[in-house]
Scaffold this motif. Structure first.
Motif, PDB file in Angstrom:
ATOM      1  N   TRP A 191       0.670 -43.611 -22.669  1.00 26.05           N
ATOM      2  CA  TRP A 191      -0.333 -42.695 -22.127  1.00 26.05           C
ATOM      3  C   TRP A 191      -0.351 -41.387 -22.911  1.00 26.05           C
ATOM      4  O   TRP A 191      -1.426 -40.851 -23.210  1.00 26.05           O
ATOM      5  N   ALA A 192       0.811 -40.868 -23.274  1.00 20.80           N
ATOM      6  CA  ALA A 192       0.862 -39.609 -24.029  1.00 20.80           C
ATOM      7  C   ALA A 192       0.094 -39.744 -25.349  1.00 20.80           C
ATOM      8  O   ALA A 192      -0.659 -38.844 -25.746  1.00 20.80           O
ATOM      9  N   GLU A 193       0.262 -40.882 -26.013  1.00 19.95           N
ATOM     10  CA  GLU A 193      -0.431 -41.083 -27.282  1.00 19.95           C
ATOM     11  C   GLU A 193      -1.930 -41.288 -27.079  1.00 19.95           C
ATOM     12  O   GLU A 193      -2.751 -40.710 -27.802  1.00 19.95           O
ATOM     13  N   VAL A 194      -2.298 -42.096 -26.088  1.00 18.72           N
ATOM     14  CA  VAL A 194      -3.722 -42.303 -25.794  1.00 18.72           C
ATOM     15  C   VAL A 194      -4.379 -40.973 -25.440  1.00 18.72           C
ATOM     16  O   VAL A 194      -5.466 -40.649 -25.927  1.00 18.72           O
ATOM     17  N   LYS A 195      -3.719 -40.201 -24.601  1.00 19.78           N
ATOM     18  CA  LYS A 195      -4.260 -38.903 -24.184  1.00 19.78           C
ATOM     19  C   LYS A 195      -4.433 -37.972 -25.394  1.00 19.78           C
ATOM     20  O   LYS A 195      -5.477 -37.328 -25.546  1.00 19.78           O
TER      21      LYS A 195
END
Length: 137
Positions: free
Chosen positions: A50-54
């Motif tokens: 999620w951190a990377e997608v965000k």
């Protein structure tokens, strides 16, 4: 058919709940799609993904959000990821992608696939003008 089963009370884990709450806030929606439900079997993997997608998809950058979604569609088609094709096509349409743009995107994806296969089959040498190490500044 999935290789993992999502937990029944998935948000009981505080790490999972924190990610899901952030997804809801960033997307301004209560909907959490299956990608996140199934990744939650491993809270650390969920957090990292999620951190990377965000950072890449939801943070303003030099690329327009619609362009990002269309690029994601193209890569997903190439990689054969039906789930991602569906989810990012829906996201692109929500960001304003027209049927004409979608048609053009698919024409480009199919053309690139064909010419990539031809270049690979022919084992073409890279033109020196396309080589960043050899190109003149």
């Amino acid at each position: 058919m999935s290789t993992v089963k999502p937990a029944e009370n998935i948000e009981a884990d505080p790490r999972v709940k924190a990610v899901f709450d952030d997804i809801r806030a960033v997307r301004k929606s209560d909907f959490i799609n299956n990608m996140w439900h199934y990744l939650a079997f491993d809270p650390a993997l969920l957090e990292r993904t999620w951190a990377e997608v965000k950072a890449v998809m939801a943070t303003p950058s030099t690329l327009d959000p619609l362009v990002k979604e269309m690029l994601y569609i193209a890569v997903s088609v190439t990689n054969g990821c039906s789930y991602c094709v569906h989810s990012h096509t829906a996201a692109a349409k929500a960001k304003g992608m027209t049927e004409a743009q979608y048609g053009e995107l698919l024409a480009i994806v199919s053309l690139a696939g064909k010419t990539n296969q031809l270049a690979t089959a022919l084992q073409l040498p890279v033109d020196s003008v396309f080589d960043a190490e050899r190109a003149k500044p």
